[in-house]
Design a protein around this motif. Structure first.
Motif, mmCIF file in Angstrom:
data_model
loop_
_atom_site.group_PDB
_atom_site.id
_atom_site.type_symbol
_atom_site.label_atom_id
_atom_site.label_comp_id
_atom_site.label_asym_id
_atom_site.label_seq_id
_atom_site.Cartn_x
_atom_site.Cartn_y
_atom_site.Cartn_z
ATOM 1 N N ILE A 148 0.870 -1.155 0.000
ATOM 2 C CA ILE A 148 0.000 0.000 0.000
ATOM 3 C C ILE A 148 0.920 1.221 0.000
ATOM 4 N N TRP A 149 0.466 2.322 -0.591
ATOM 5 C CA TRP A 149 1.319 3.512 -0.668
ATOM 6 C C TRP A 149 1.278 4.273 0.645
ATOM 7 N N LEU A 150 1.785 3.615 1.659
ATOM 8 C CA LEU A 150 1.924 4.190 2.999
ATOM 9 C C LEU A 150 3.229 3.679 3.583
ATOM 10 N N HIS A 151 4.070 4.605 4.036
ATOM 11 C CA HIS A 151 5.428 4.243 4.450
ATOM 12 C C HIS A 151 5.797 4.985 5.730
ATOM 13 N N ALA A 152 6.280 4.238 6.718
ATOM 14 C CA ALA A 152 6.780 4.845 7.960
ATOM 15 C C ALA A 152 8.165 5.413 7.688
ATOM 16 N N LEU A 153 8.236 6.727 7.531
ATOM 17 C CA LEU A 153 9.463 7.386 7.083
ATOM 18 C C LEU A 153 10.439 7.659 8.213
ATOM 19 N N LYS A 154 9.925 8.054 9.389
ATOM 20 C CA LYS A 154 10.830 8.499 10.451
ATOM 21 C C LYS A 154 10.225 8.232 11.823
ATOM 22 N N TYR A 155 11.048 7.752 12.737
ATOM 23 C CA TYR A 155 10.705 7.643 14.155
ATOM 24 C C TYR A 155 11.814 8.345 14.936
ATOM 25 N N GLU A 156 11.421 9.219 15.868
ATOM 26 C CA GLU A 156 12.413 10.027 16.585
ATOM 27 C C GLU A 156 12.001 10.175 18.045
ATOM 28 N N GLY A 157 12.942 9.931 18.952
ATOM 29 C CA GLY A 157 12.713 10.093 20.387
ATOM 30 C C GLY A 157 13.786 10.951 20.997
ATOM 31 N N ASP A 158 13.862 10.976 22.307
ATOM 32 C CA ASP A 158 14.867 11.772 23.000
ATOM 33 C C ASP A 158 16.253 11.171 22.792
ATOM 34 N N GLY A 159 17.062 11.832 21.974
ATOM 35 C CA GLY A 159 18.432 11.389 21.743
ATOM 36 C C GLY A 159 18.588 10.354 20.660
ATOM 37 N N TRP A 160 17.528 10.041 19.921
ATOM 38 C CA TRP A 160 17.662 9.058 18.847
ATOM 39 C C TRP A 160 16.700 9.391 17.714
ATOM 40 N N LYS A 161 17.068 8.977 16.508
ATOM 41 C CA LYS A 161 16.237 9.191 15.323
ATOM 42 C C LYS A 161 16.609 8.168 14.264
ATOM 43 N N TYR A 162 15.614 7.569 13.646
ATOM 44 C CA TYR A 162 15.831 6.624 12.560
ATOM 45 C C TYR A 162 14.944 7.029 11.395
ATOM 46 N N GLU A 163 15.508 7.022 10.196
ATOM 47 C CA GLU A 163 14.789 7.481 9.013
ATOM 48 C C GLU A 163 15.183 6.638 7.808
ATOM 49 N N THR A 164 14.248 6.435 6.894
ATOM 50 C CA THR A 164 14.537 5.719 5.653
ATOM 51 C C THR A 164 14.507 6.700 4.490
ATOM 52 N N GLU A 165 14.970 6.248 3.346
ATOM 53 C CA GLU A 165 14.828 7.041 2.130
ATOM 54 C C GLU A 165 13.382 6.957 1.655
ATOM 55 N N LEU A 166 12.984 7.890 0.793
ATOM 56 C CA LEU A 166 11.641 7.868 0.239
ATOM 57 C C LEU A 166 11.449 6.636 -0.637
ATOM 58 N N PRO A 167 10.314 5.980 -0.539
ATOM 59 C CA PRO A 167 10.042 4.876 -1.475
ATOM 60 C C PRO A 167 9.845 5.424 -2.884
ATOM 61 N N GLU A 168 10.021 4.575 -3.888
ATOM 62 C CA GLU A 168 9.935 5.014 -5.282
ATOM 63 C C GLU A 168 8.605 5.672 -5.599
ATOM 64 N N TRP A 169 7.512 5.151 -5.038
ATOM 65 C CA TRP A 169 6.188 5.676 -5.362
ATOM 66 C C TRP A 169 5.943 7.077 -4.785
ATOM 67 N N ALA A 170 6.820 7.543 -3.896
ATOM 68 C CA ALA A 170 6.641 8.870 -3.295
ATOM 69 C C ALA A 170 7.445 9.955 -4.015
ATOM 70 N N LYS A 171 8.214 9.567 -5.018
ATOM 71 C CA LYS A 171 9.065 10.526 -5.710
ATOM 72 C C LYS A 171 8.289 11.239 -6.821
ATOM 73 N N THR A 172 8.809 12.394 -7.225
ATOM 74 C CA THR A 172 8.088 13.250 -8.185
ATOM 75 C C THR A 172 7.982 12.632 -9.568
#
Length: 476
Positions: free
Chosen positions: A436-460
């Motif tokens: 499905i075109w839904l993607h968990a891009l970023k999770y961030e807490g106190d002192g930590w952050k994890y992020e992925t690149e954009l999926p292909e379907w989200a690009k221009t």
């Protein structure tokens, strides 16, 4: 290893490794409930300790293979065990199985050459109190039923599970769409937890945020209980900031939109949720990224964590996720597609539609607490542990339901039958059925952050949104 217990309600079915064989008998032998519970180590108040579940997942025996860009599991034998449900009492064993477990064809139960005798029952694949019985056997209260099946798991994507970070306490992955995180429904080995066990020798995993099977993106998995409790407390206290990206139908407004409509589960069996005045408080912040004349890419920040929150709020606003097979299904929702919410009549019609389509008929390995509506998974073995705070008031996940809906791509069967069990084999899913075109891009807490690149379907430059359909029906 968790020592917590989970209540087993009237819908529970326990999946265990087959370790015994049954011996046919002319006489009905009613094994005492005490003996059965002693054997299964289930206390009299129907509580099941996770650490006492048999070793149902021997990861050394599982055989994965890859074909047509899909990961597949070689079929294997497993046994379901359960006590008689209240609604089964007084009915025949054949009636219960042919009406309530419709994921199996009638041919599986009824053998034409044996006077309407159910093959699975006659050969002892289905037993009552560990005894082979006839098809007209009447089920009684607390009868112990087993069903040994030849299990066929649906294929998932062959895409690798990318590890973003791994240390002594935590593993963070970019989950591909189509792979469930933990066992549920038809999936056991074709799940994130067991793939990680097999390919990376990772055991004792505690899932923190559990995305839907079709949703991709950041997934946090603790390697020890202390880290699991720490992260779960941060999420429960709303100290974790989450950002998703999705592609929705139509031209989403340029200004920021805050949707704070309450959400309620309108069908636990289907995992179907809706905006409702008597639902739980829910808030999502939406910002448009770009629009290509057909669909819009939108960033979503869920403040709360209700089941299907992003999908439900977008449907309510009139901008459903473009390829969402549940909340943007044309045949189920009609022209309005649920915009602005829907009344009880529409709710009943939608539920009836999905039930007729077979969603919800799978043998579930999920327990839903009748009072809280929360779900607990019972298919975790001694080494793979589900998060211990599943029943917290604030859910730890944004998009998971753990129910057959969400598994919308598992019902594509071909005309080929398994020689071993006579069940229809799964057709290979098409690419658009894998995510499905839904993607968990970023999770961030106190002192930590994890992020992925954009999926292909989200690009221009993405053009795959020009011909969107579900089951052959256009949803554009």
């Amino acid at each position: 290893m968790s020592s917590d217990t989970s209540s087993i309600d009237d819908n529970a079915i326990i999946l265990v490794k087959d370790t015994t064989s049954t011996v046919p008998s002319k006489h009905r032998y009613h094994t005492s409930e005490h003996e059965i519970r002693k054997k299964l180590r289930i206390s009299s108040n129907k509580q099941l300790n996770r650490k006492d579940i048999s070793d149902i997942c021997n990861i050394e025996e599982v055989e994965y293979y890859f074909e047509n860009d899909l990961r597949k599991v070689k079929p294997y034998y497993y046994e379901y065990r359960t006590f008689t449900k209240k609604r089964w009492i007084g009915r025949t064993i054949l009636d219960v199985f042919t009406t309530e477990f419709r994921d199996r064809s009638p041919q599986y139960y009824v053998h034409k050459e044996h006077d309407d005798m159910a093959r699975a029952i006659k050969r002892g694949s289905i037993t009552v109190n560990n005894q082979t019985v006839s098809t007209d056997t009447i089920l009684r209260n607390q009868d112990f039923i087993t069903h040994k099946i030849h299990r066929h798991e649906p294929p998932v994507t062959a895409e690798k599970i990318k590890i973003i970070c791994k240390n002594d306490d935590l593993i963070v992955i970019n989950k591909p769409g189509s792979i469930p995180i933990h066992p549920s429904g038809r999936y056991l080995y074709n799940t994130v937890l067991h793939i990680l066990r097999k390919e990376h020798q990772l055991d004792s995993l505690h899932t923190i945020n559990r995305l839907d099977r079709l949703t991709s993106g950041i997934t946090l998995i603790a390697i020890n209980k202390q880290k699991a409790r720490e992260l779960e407390e941060q999420i429960r206290s709303r100290n974790v900031r989450k950002e998703y990206v999705c592609r929705v139908l139509g031209e989403f407004p340029t200004e920021e939109i805050i949707c704070d409509q309450p959400i309620k589960c309108v069908s636990h069996k289907l995992g179907l949720n809706s905006v409702s005045s008597d639902g739980k408080p829910s808030t999502t912040v939406f910002n448009r990224v770009h629009y290509n004349g057909h669909t819009s890419v939108v960033r979503c920040k869920p403040i709360t964590g209700r089941t299907h929150q992003i999908r439900v709020h977008l449907q309510y606003l009139g901008y459903p996720i473009a390829n969402d097979p549940l909340y943007n299904h044309p045949s189920a929702w009609g022209a309005s597609k649920g915009k602005g919410g829907f009344d009880q009549e529409t709710t009943a019609r939608v539920i009836d539609y999905f039930m007729r389509e077979g969603l919800g008929d799978e043998e579930k390995t999920i327990v839903i607490n009748s009072e809280t509506g929360e779900e607990t998974n019972l298919t975790n073995d001694k080494e793979t542990v589900i998060s211990e705070t599943n029943n917290a008031g604030e859910r730890n996940e944004d998009e998971t339901s753990d129910t057959p809906v969400g598994d919308e791509g598992t019902h594509y069967l071909n005309e080929d039958y398994c020689e071993e069990c006579a069940n229809q084999k799964f057709d290979d899913p098409l690419p658009h059925q894998l995510c499905i075109w839904l993607h968990a891009l970023k999770y961030e807490g106190d002192g930590w952050k994890y992020e992925t690149e954009l999926p292909e379907w989200a690009k221009t430059d993405f053009v795959g949104d020009r011909d969107i359909s579900v089951d052959g029906a256009s949803i554009g």
